[in-house]
Design an enzyme around this catalytic site. Structure first.
Site, PDB file in Angstrom:
ATOM      1  N   ASN A   1     -15.894 -19.201   8.976  1.00 18.37           N
ATOM      2  CA  ASN A   1     -14.512 -19.671   8.945  1.00 18.37           C
ATOM      3  C   ASN A   1     -13.780 -19.032   7.776  1.00 18.37           C
ATOM      4  O   ASN A   1     -12.604 -18.707   7.856  1.00 18.37           O
ATOM      5  CB  ASN A   1     -14.453 -21.199   8.850  1.00 18.37           C
ATOM      6  N   GLY A   2     -14.502 -18.854   6.672  1.00 19.54           N
ATOM      7  CA  GLY A   2     -14.029 -18.015   5.582  1.00 19.54           C
ATOM      8  C   GLY A   2     -14.655 -16.641   5.729  1.00 19.54           C
ATOM      9  O   GLY A   2     -15.787 -16.517   6.196  1.00 19.54           O
TER      10      GLY A   2
ATOM     11  N   ASP B   1     -20.214 -19.573  -6.688  1.00 21.09           N
ATOM     12  CA  ASP B   1     -19.920 -18.486  -5.742  1.00 21.09           C
ATOM     13  C   ASP B   1     -19.435 -17.232  -6.450  1.00 21.09           C
ATOM     14  O   ASP B   1     -19.597 -16.122  -5.945  1.00 21.09           O
ATOM     15  CB  ASP B   1     -18.818 -18.926  -4.770  1.00 21.09           C
TER      16      ASP B   1
ATOM     17  N   LYS C   1     -22.521 -31.758   2.572  1.00 25.86           N
ATOM     18  CA  LYS C   1     -23.594 -31.112   3.326  1.00 25.86           C
ATOM     19  C   LYS C   1     -24.808 -30.994   2.410  1.00 25.86           C
ATOM     20  O   LYS C   1     -24.666 -30.651   1.236  1.00 25.86           O
ATOM     21  CB  LYS C   1     -23.135 -29.728   3.797  1.00 25.86           C
TER      22      LYS C   1
ATOM     23  N   MET D   1     -14.235 -18.817  16.835  1.00 26.84           N
ATOM     24  CA  MET D   1     -14.279 -17.578  17.611  1.00 26.84           C
ATOM     25  C   MET D   1     -14.722 -17.822  19.049  1.00 26.84           C
ATOM     26  O   MET D   1     -14.310 -17.096  19.967  1.00 26.84           O
ATOM     27  CB  MET D   1     -15.205 -16.561  16.928  1.00 26.84           C
TER      28      MET D   1
ATOM     29  N   HIS E   1     -19.695 -11.329   5.112  1.00 33.25           N
ATOM     30  CA  HIS E   1     -19.867 -12.767   5.347  1.00 33.25           C
ATOM     31  C   HIS E   1     -18.686 -13.209   6.201  1.00 33.25           C
ATOM     32  O   HIS E   1     -17.564 -13.359   5.713  1.00 33.25           O
ATOM     33  CB  HIS E   1     -19.888 -13.512   4.009  1.00 33.25           C
ATOM     34  N   ILE E   2     -18.942 -13.400   7.498  1.00 36.13           N
ATOM     35  CA  ILE E   2     -17.859 -13.694   8.436  1.00 36.13           C
ATOM     36  C   ILE E   2     -18.120 -15.053   9.073  1.00 36.13           C
ATOM     37  O   ILE E   2     -18.882 -15.189  10.031  1.00 36.13           O
ATOM     38  CB  ILE E   2     -17.733 -12.588   9.506  1.00 36.13           C
TER      39      ILE E   2
ATOM     40  N   GLY F   1     -21.528 -17.638  10.113  1.00 33.76           N
ATOM     41  CA  GLY F   1     -21.361 -18.137  11.478  1.00 33.76           C
ATOM     42  C   GLY F   1     -20.986 -17.100  12.505  1.00 33.76           C
ATOM     43  O   GLY F   1     -21.692 -16.890  13.500  1.00 33.76           O
TER      44      GLY F   1
END
Length: 398
Positions: free
Chosen positions: A209-210, A146, A15, A284, A206-207, A331
């Site tokens: 996929n992870g 990170d 990406k 989701m 921070h919600i 996301g």
């Protein structure tokens, strides 16, 4: 003026986002998917256009060549030398990297060694770094970790309650992840609240996929939910989050398909979470569709997800001894108003209340009511911009 690329490379994806710096203007962005597989997909977005091509891309070096050639082909750049810097997201920096660094051979070697802490992420990042160094050897390459933001945690917070030799000999401890995102949204929250970050107590969620949640005290991470690896914390899209560790040997004994600990960890990383419980999806949106259909497995997965996030946020109120604001990002954090509503609905004791007219899809900003003692904010994260900024800052330190 210069152009900088921010890169987030995975094992089979790359990406990217191209910036004009220091103006911080996005010139183009895209993703290359299915690297190493048949029918790879390269997508480029620029000037309101979207170009997509399907081709076979065998490795990250080939992916980078295609990316750079696309930038020229679509007239986004005229020549490679317009790009003066590249920044790479690296999930695990361990204790070695407390801040972003310019890449050299030793840095790359350490990143590969640290793959044990992020086996799903670091190998892909290393492949991306090598590819850019091979093709554009003269530009500044920077690694942004990170874990760096979380190196401010106290020892009593990052150590696990096991014999200390496992830390001294094997560096087993909490490292956290998503630090770039947590740092960015905390800074943006301070601007939104009109207060110095150094005076604020924030919980950043921070919600995506992870999922990771961080307690931010005066601009520093004092605790975070991800641990030795990004598998720890609340339930996630495909990851289990926290479980009783005794489950691992038990499953190896009971299930013939799980032959060793690696098999169980793979299941916990890739086949659990929303996807594993629901049997539907890690997305989701699909889970919410299942709620509308009264699908019992979707309902169960959703309820576990909400329960685990509420518990994690609640414990960080204790860690901080109260908070000025809760920030939703990533996301789901940015785009799932039902999830936000149900999380906050279980935390009203802390003095939080949200305005239903603001808690809607697409809204960014303060979604709390005027009476809410703790502000609830929705802020779009921008890890790529943080990466580009660090490249710009470190360009002259090679």
């Amino acid at each position: 003026m210069s152009k900088t690329i921010a890169i987030n490379a995975g094992s089979s994806s790359l990406k990217w986002q191209l910036y004009q710096m220091p103006e911080e203007a996005v010139l183009a962005q895209g993703i290359i998917e299915r690297i190493g597989l048949k029918d790879s997909i390269s997508t480029v977005k620029y000037d309101g256009k979207k170009e997509e091509q399907i081709l076979d891309i065998h490795d990250h070096t080939e992916a980078v060549k295609i990316l750079l050639n696309d930038l020229i082909h679509f007239g986004i750049i005229a020549a490679y030398d317009e790009i003066t810097g590249v920044g790479h997201r690296v999930v695990a920096g361990g204790e070695l990297f407390k801040e972003s660094v310019v890449v050299n051979d030793k840095v790359l070697e350490h990143i590969e060694e640290l793959s044990v802490l992020a086996p799903l992420h670091n190998p892909g990042a290393a492949a991306g770094i090598r590819a850019f160094r091979d093709i554009l050897p003269d530009i500044t390459s920077v690694c942004v970790f990170d874990t760096s933001f979380h190196t401010s945690m106290a020892k009593h917070t990052y150590l696990y309650p096991i014999p200390q030799k496992y830390y001294t000999d094997y560096k087993v401890r909490k490292y956290g992840a998503h630090g770039t995102s947590h740092k960015y949204v905390a800074q943006e929250a301070a601007k939104m609240l009109g207060r110095p970050l150094e005076e604020l107590k924030l919980i950043t969620a921070h919600i995506g996929n992870g999922v990771s949640i961080t307690a931010n005290y005066h601009g520093k991470s004092v605790d975070t939910s991800m641990g030795f690896t990004p598998l720890a914390g609340p339930m996630m899209g495909t990851r289990s989050g926290d479980i009783d560790p005794a489950i691992i040997p038990y499953l190896i004994e009971q299930d013939p398909e799980l032959k060793d600990a690696a098999d169980v960890v793979n299941m916990l990383n890739k086949k659990s979470g929303l996807s594993g419980v629901s049997g539907i999806s890690s997305d989701m949106r699909d889970i919410e569709a299942g709620l509308q259909e009264d699908n019992p497995d979707a309902v169960l997965a959703y309820n576990i997800f909400i329960d685990r996030i509420k518990k994690c946020i609640g414990q960080y109120f204790a860690v901080l001894n109260g908070a000025d604001a809760l920030v939703f990002t990533a996301g789901m954090g940015e785009n799932a108003p039902l999830m936000r509503q149900d999380v906050i609905g279980g935390l009203t004791w802390f003095g939080m209340d949200i305005d239903p007219e603001k808690n809607v899809f697409g809204y960014r900003g303060d979604i709390s009511t005027p009476e809410s003692k703790v502000k609830v904010l929705v802020i779009s994260t921008d890890e790529e911009l943080c990466i580009a900024r660090d490249v710009e800052r470190l360009k002259n330190t090679k």
